[in-house]
Design an enzyme around this catalytic site. Structure first.
Site, short mmCIF file in Angstrom:
data_model
loop_
_atom_site.label_atom_id
_atom_site.label_comp_id
_atom_site.label_asym_id
_atom_site.label_seq_id
_atom_site.Cartn_x
_atom_site.Cartn_y
_atom_site.Cartn_z
N HIS A 261 0.84 -1.20 0.00
CA HIS A 261 0.00 0.00 0.00
C HIS A 261 0.88 1.25 0.00
O HIS A 261 1.91 1.29 0.68
CB HIS A 261 -0.96 0.02 1.20
CG HIS A 261 -0.28 0.05 2.54
ND1 HIS A 261 0.07 1.23 3.17
CD2 HIS A 261 0.11 -0.94 3.38
CE1 HIS A 261 0.62 0.96 4.34
NE2 HIS A 261 0.68 -0.35 4.49
N ASP B 235 -0.58 4.28 0.70
CA ASP B 235 -1.14 5.26 1.63
C ASP B 235 -0.41 5.16 2.96
O ASP B 235 0.21 4.13 3.28
CB ASP B 235 -2.65 5.07 1.81
CG ASP B 235 -3.03 3.71 2.39
OD1 ASP B 235 -2.43 2.70 1.97
OD2 ASP B 235 -3.91 3.65 3.27
N ASP C 152 6.62 1.85 6.66
CA ASP C 152 5.27 1.28 6.47
C ASP C 152 4.54 2.05 5.38
O ASP C 152 3.84 2.99 5.67
CB ASP C 152 4.51 1.32 7.79
CG ASP C 152 3.15 0.67 7.70
OD1 ASP C 152 2.85 0.03 6.69
OD2 ASP C 152 2.35 0.84 8.65
N GLU D 244 -5.09 1.02 2.81
CA GLU D 244 -4.81 -0.03 3.79
C GLU D 244 -4.90 0.51 5.21
O GLU D 244 -5.35 -0.18 6.12
CB GLU D 244 -3.42 -0.62 3.56
CG GLU D 244 -3.21 -1.99 4.22
CD GLU D 244 -2.75 -1.91 5.66
OE1 GLU D 244 -2.87 -2.90 6.38
OE2 GLU D 244 -2.28 -0.83 6.10
N GLU D 245 -4.48 1.77 5.39
CA GLU D 245 -4.34 2.31 6.74
C GLU D 245 -5.67 2.76 7.33
O GLU D 245 -5.75 3.04 8.52
CB GLU D 245 -3.35 3.48 6.75
CG GLU D 245 -1.92 3.08 6.38
CD GLU D 245 -1.22 2.28 7.48
OE1 GLU D 245 -1.88 1.88 8.45
OE2 GLU D 245 -0.01 2.05 7.35
N GLU E 99 5.02 -5.61 4.04
CA GLU E 99 4.77 -4.89 5.29
C GLU E 99 5.98 -5.06 6.22
O GLU E 99 6.68 -6.08 6.15
CB GLU E 99 3.53 -5.46 6.01
CG GLU E 99 2.21 -5.14 5.34
CD GLU E 99 1.72 -3.72 5.65
OE1 GLU E 99 2.45 -2.96 6.34
OE2 GLU E 99 0.61 -3.38 5.19
N HIS F 8 4.44 4.42 12.05
CA HIS F 8 3.36 5.25 12.61
C HIS F 8 3.87 6.27 13.65
O HIS F 8 3.08 6.97 14.26
CB HIS F 8 2.24 4.39 13.24
CG HIS F 8 1.50 3.54 12.25
ND1 HIS F 8 0.20 3.13 12.44
CD2 HIS F 8 1.85 3.05 11.05
CE1 HIS F 8 -0.19 2.39 11.42
NE2 HIS F 8 0.80 2.33 10.56
ZN LIG Z 1 1.34 -1.08 6.39
#
Ligand SMILES: [Zn+2]
Length: 384
Positions: free
Chosen positions: A71, A73, A104, A139-140, A168, A357
């Site tokens: 992903h 995003d 990520d 995805e997030e 991932e 994150h």
């Molecule tokens: Zn991820």
């Protein structure tokens, strides 16, 4: 520039906080087009959610077919002034590449693209089989207009995947320590118990649901759901709240409810699990207690890719580059692998997840180089 570091920087510089794409998929589209891939951009919609861009690209028309999923995003940067390097700068400093998504998982995608381009360069521009990329921008957040629909779209076009690598951030401490080969399923529900409201001074005219729901909570919590399986720890039912909605101390409440979540392993399916819990509830209620469970919808089914030639091949490639023998793990939260596992065996291997994150998300540049080599090793072994 099509090395992993340049591609990571180009992706990080697109502020693609879900649901925005901000040009991220275009970066990949240009590179893959130039390398001879057939590239599709597909937008999916659903009432009440934002439209989402997705990308599917394939080269080759033979089996075996390996797909790299991911992903573009990212989660929001948080307080931008707290970052030592801008969250969308892609700056490299002291051997680290900074930015939201560095780990990520824009870095992981960049490594897979760089590895595939290298492989194609060394093999006359075509794979001995097929290679594809399944990339979503959803995805997030809610994960409704992303991988789940892209897989369905691809299947309807006749695409058949043999194996998938999802990039991932799977590693815990160092690159090479962990491959994710599955996840537990997640199922939430609410237990409702009916009583009869009344005055505390006249309990014979009421039926108090508080002792009853307490008995049911103990009964459902105490008996293990299983003892674990070859790839998983034991399933677990955990109550998370109890509520009677009663503020008066002289009133026996009429209802009680308790919320719970179950993390379950491959001894169960969603259906068999619900049945098992409802049977235990019926037994604990006997003929006396009136109770029922309202299940919440869940799209997090348990899945596992059992150890075999494909996981062996990945372990071999990882060991050769990093010197570490990775653990095959089923721990952690959910990812799009839960959707992919309905179509083909999937493993997750990417960067080290430590800063994902967080403020100052960053990856060692050396890890981008190593991960590219690992993916290259996977391709060489896969098509050998
Ligand atoms: Zn991820």
């Amino acid at each position: 520039m099509t090395d992993a570091i340049s591609i990571t920087r180009d992706l990080v510089r697109c502020p693609s906080v879900t649901p925005a794409d901000a040009g991220a998929l275009g970066v990949l589209e240009n590179i893959l087009n130039a390398a001879g891939f057939e590239v599709h951009r597909v937008t999916f919609s659903e009432p009440g959610t934002a439209d989402i861009d997705n990308l599917y690209a394939r080269i080759g028309d033979q089996a075996p077919h390996i797909t790299f999923a991911g992903h573009t995003d990212v989660v929001p940067p948080g307080d931008e002034s707290a970052w030592t390097h801008g969250p969308f700068s892609g700056e490299v400093k002291d051997g680290f590449l900074y930015g939201r998504g560095a780990v990520d998982m824009k870095g992981g995608i960049a490594c897979s693209v760089a590895a595939v381009l290298e492989y194609l360069r060394d093999n006359g521009g075509r794979p001995r089989g097929s290679i594809s990329f399944l990339i979503t921008g959803d995805e997030e957040d809610v994960s409704i207009n992303g991988t789940i629909k892209l897989l369905k779209w691809a299947a309807e076009r006749g695409e058949k995947f043999d194996h998938c690598v999802l990039g991932e951030p799977s590693n815990v401490e160092v690159l090479g320590d962990t491959i994710k080969v599955g996840r537990r399923g997640s199922q939430s529900g609410t237990l409702h118990v009916e009583g009869v409201q009344g005055h505390v001074a006249y309990p014979h005219r009421a039926s108090n649901p508080v002792p009853d729901i307490s008995r049911l909570i103990v009964a459902l919590s105490d008996e293990p759901l299983d003892n674990g399986s070859a790839q998983f720890q034991a399933s677990n039912l955990e109550f998370t709240s109890v509520d009677v909605g009663n503020a008066a101390s002289n009133v026996i409440p009429g209802q009680a409810r308790a919320k719970f979540n179950i993390r379950y392993n491959d001894n169960h399916t969603q259906e068999s699990l619900r049945k098992l819990v409802e049977e235990r509830l019926a037994k604990a209620c006997g003929n006396r207690i009136r109770a029922r469970i309202v299940w919440e919808p869940s799209n997090s089914n348990v899945f596992v890719t059992k150890p075999g030639p494909f996981t062996d091949l990945a372990v071999g490639a990882i060991e050769a580059v990093t010197g570490h023998k990775p653990e095959l793990s089923t721990s952690g939260g959910t990812s799009d692998a839960r959707f992919i596992s309905s179509y083909c065996p999937v493993i997750e291997f990417g960067l080290v997840g430590q800063t994902m994150h967080q403020i100052n998300e960053r990856t060692p540049v050396a890890d981008l180089e190593k991960l590219t080599q690992v993916y290259r090793g996977v391709l060489d072994r896969y098509f050998a």
